[in-house]
Design a protein around this motif. Structure first.
Motif, mmCIF file in Angstrom:
data_model
loop_
_atom_site.group_PDB
_atom_site.id
_atom_site.type_symbol
_atom_site.label_atom_id
_atom_site.label_comp_id
_atom_site.label_asym_id
_atom_site.label_seq_id
_atom_site.Cartn_x
_atom_site.Cartn_y
_atom_site.Cartn_z
ATOM 1 N N ALA A 39 0.820 -1.213 0.000
ATOM 2 C CA ALA A 39 0.000 0.000 0.000
ATOM 3 C C ALA A 39 0.857 1.268 0.000
ATOM 4 O O ALA A 39 0.437 2.301 -0.534
ATOM 5 C CB ALA A 39 -0.950 -0.003 1.193
ATOM 6 N N ALA A 40 2.057 1.190 0.548
ATOM 7 C CA ALA A 40 2.949 2.358 0.585
ATOM 8 C C ALA A 40 3.317 2.848 -0.816
ATOM 9 O O ALA A 40 3.660 4.013 -0.999
ATOM 10 C CB ALA A 40 4.221 2.027 1.367
ATOM 11 N N LEU A 41 3.234 1.981 -1.809
ATOM 12 C CA LEU A 41 3.564 2.362 -3.186
ATOM 13 C C LEU A 41 2.344 2.788 -4.003
ATOM 14 O O LEU A 41 2.481 3.257 -5.130
ATOM 15 C CB LEU A 41 4.232 1.187 -3.909
ATOM 16 C CG LEU A 41 5.593 0.757 -3.396
ATOM 17 C CD1 LEU A 41 6.072 -0.483 -4.143
ATOM 18 C CD2 LEU A 41 6.599 1.884 -3.546
ATOM 19 N N SER A 42 1.173 2.619 -3.439
ATOM 20 C CA SER A 42 -0.063 2.782 -4.199
ATOM 21 C C SER A 42 -0.208 4.153 -4.863
ATOM 22 O O SER A 42 -0.540 4.234 -6.049
ATOM 23 C CB SER A 42 -1.266 2.512 -3.291
ATOM 24 O OG SER A 42 -2.450 2.534 -4.028
ATOM 25 N N ASP A 43 0.016 5.224 -4.126
ATOM 26 C CA ASP A 43 -0.173 6.562 -4.707
ATOM 27 C C ASP A 43 0.733 6.779 -5.914
ATOM 28 O O ASP A 43 0.268 7.194 -6.982
ATOM 29 C CB ASP A 43 0.070 7.657 -3.666
ATOM 30 C CG ASP A 43 -1.030 7.739 -2.623
ATOM 31 O OD1 ASP A 43 -2.122 7.176 -2.845
ATOM 32 O OD2 ASP A 43 -0.791 8.363 -1.576
ATOM 33 N N ASP A 44 2.026 6.495 -5.753
ATOM 34 C CA ASP A 44 2.963 6.717 -6.856
ATOM 35 C C ASP A 44 2.643 5.823 -8.052
ATOM 36 O O ASP A 44 2.650 6.281 -9.198
ATOM 37 C CB ASP A 44 4.402 6.479 -6.407
ATOM 38 C CG ASP A 44 4.922 7.579 -5.497
ATOM 39 O OD1 ASP A 44 4.231 8.606 -5.314
ATOM 40 O OD2 ASP A 44 6.034 7.411 -4.958
ATOM 41 N N VAL A 45 2.361 4.555 -7.797
ATOM 42 C CA VAL A 45 2.051 3.633 -8.894
ATOM 43 C C VAL A 45 0.789 4.066 -9.618
ATOM 44 O O VAL A 45 0.749 4.087 -10.858
ATOM 45 C CB VAL A 45 1.917 2.177 -8.372
ATOM 46 C CG1 VAL A 45 1.382 1.255 -9.452
ATOM 47 C CG2 VAL A 45 3.263 1.681 -7.853
ATOM 48 N N CYS A 46 -0.230 4.458 -8.884
ATOM 49 C CA CYS A 46 -1.491 4.873 -9.526
ATOM 50 C C CYS A 46 -1.319 6.159 -10.333
ATOM 51 O O CYS A 46 -1.886 6.286 -11.420
ATOM 52 C CB CYS A 46 -2.590 5.016 -8.485
ATOM 53 S SG CYS A 46 -3.187 3.412 -7.876
ATOM 54 N N ILE A 47 -0.528 7.089 -9.833
ATOM 55 C CA ILE A 47 -0.265 8.315 -10.602
ATOM 56 C C ILE A 47 0.482 7.975 -11.892
ATOM 57 O O ILE A 47 0.142 8.463 -12.969
ATOM 58 C CB ILE A 47 0.517 9.343 -9.753
ATOM 59 C CG1 ILE A 47 -0.376 9.910 -8.649
ATOM 60 C CG2 ILE A 47 1.072 10.470 -10.633
ATOM 61 C CD1 ILE A 47 0.368 10.728 -7.601
ATOM 62 N N VAL A 48 1.498 7.128 -11.792
ATOM 63 C CA VAL A 48 2.276 6.746 -12.974
ATOM 64 C C VAL A 48 1.398 6.030 -13.992
ATOM 65 O O VAL A 48 1.450 6.328 -15.196
ATOM 66 C CB VAL A 48 3.503 5.890 -12.562
ATOM 67 C CG1 VAL A 48 4.123 5.195 -13.761
ATOM 68 C CG2 VAL A 48 4.531 6.767 -11.862
ATOM 69 N N LEU A 49 0.576 5.085 -13.549
ATOM 70 C CA LEU A 49 -0.295 4.380 -14.487
ATOM 71 C C LEU A 49 -1.314 5.324 -15.118
ATOM 72 O O LEU A 49 -1.608 5.215 -16.311
ATOM 73 C CB LEU A 49 -0.999 3.209 -13.795
ATOM 74 C CG LEU A 49 -0.100 2.034 -13.428
ATOM 75 C CD1 LEU A 49 -0.881 0.987 -12.653
ATOM 76 C CD2 LEU A 49 0.550 1.420 -14.664
ATOM 77 N N THR A 50 -1.848 6.256 -14.335
ATOM 78 C CA THR A 50 -2.788 7.240 -14.885
ATOM 79 C C THR A 50 -2.109 8.091 -15.955
ATOM 80 O O THR A 50 -2.681 8.332 -17.023
ATOM 81 C CB THR A 50 -3.353 8.140 -13.764
ATOM 82 O OG1 THR A 50 -4.075 7.311 -12.842
ATOM 83 C CG2 THR A 50 -4.275 9.204 -14.316
ATOM 84 N N GLU A 51 -0.890 8.538 -15.686
ATOM 85 C CA GLU A 51 -0.150 9.325 -16.685
ATOM 86 C C GLU A 51 0.121 8.506 -17.938
ATOM 87 O O GLU A 51 -0.036 8.986 -19.062
ATOM 88 C CB GLU A 51 1.157 9.853 -16.101
ATOM 89 C CG GLU A 51 0.987 10.988 -15.123
ATOM 90 C CD GLU A 51 0.344 12.223 -15.742
ATOM 91 O OE1 GLU A 51 0.592 12.511 -16.934
ATOM 92 O OE2 GLU A 51 -0.427 12.886 -15.037
ATOM 93 N N ALA A 52 0.565 7.262 -17.750
ATOM 94 C CA ALA A 52 0.856 6.402 -18.903
ATOM 95 C C ALA A 52 -0.403 6.169 -19.740
ATOM 96 O O ALA A 52 -0.364 6.267 -20.973
ATOM 97 C CB ALA A 52 1.442 5.074 -18.433
#
Length: 147
Positions: A39-52
């Motif tokens: 869960a600690a990675l969730s925000d960054d991963v979700c932002i990156v996937l949204t941008e991609a």
């Protein structure tokens, strides 16, 4: 989608890229990362996937995209496909524009990224270091191997 060896959990989905789908992707990925204890990675991963995926919609004409996540060793890996053969460009941010900073954001939030050309377009591959606080100790890994 290519097959690779992984010693950790994996998750894949295929979506038709539309802006209305992005919140569902974020929810789904966030839930999966929570299940994996990441869960600690969730925000960054979700932002990156949204941008991609926003780039897929804007620059590759939308269509379908395959998304893959897997955890292997000390890294969480993500892959996003699109049908364009055009490579992404890191632009200097223009504060007067409302777009054009996506790849810089991806660069800032990931440990690294690269693009792999494919016959159907390309894959954007990003990886994130798993925080040491959620990495299993050697003893825990042995217990999983030899219960």
């Amino acid at each position: 989608m290519t097959t690779r060896q992984s010693d950790g959990p994996e998750y894949q989905l295929r979506i038709q890229v539309r802006p209305s789908q992005l919140s569902e992707v974020r929810r789904s990925v966030s839930e999966r990362l929570d299940l994996w204890g990441l869960a600690a990675l969730s925000d960054d991963v979700c932002i990156v996937l949204t941008e991609a995926l926003s780039n897929v919609h804007k620059h590759a004409g939308g269509g379908f995209s395959d998304i893959a996540l897997w955890c292997s060793g000390a890294y969480l890996w993500t892959m996003v496909s699109d049908s364009s053969h055009d490579m992404p460009v890191l632009k200097d941010p223009d504060l007067t524009m409302s777009s054009g900073r996506g790849m810089r954001l991806i660069e800032a939030l990931t440990d690294n990224w690269l693009v792999i050309p494919s016959h159907a377009g390309k894959w954007l591959v990003c990886w994130f270091a798993v925080p040491s606080t959620v990495m299993p100790t050697a003893a825990e890994e042995l217990e999983q191997c030899y219960p």
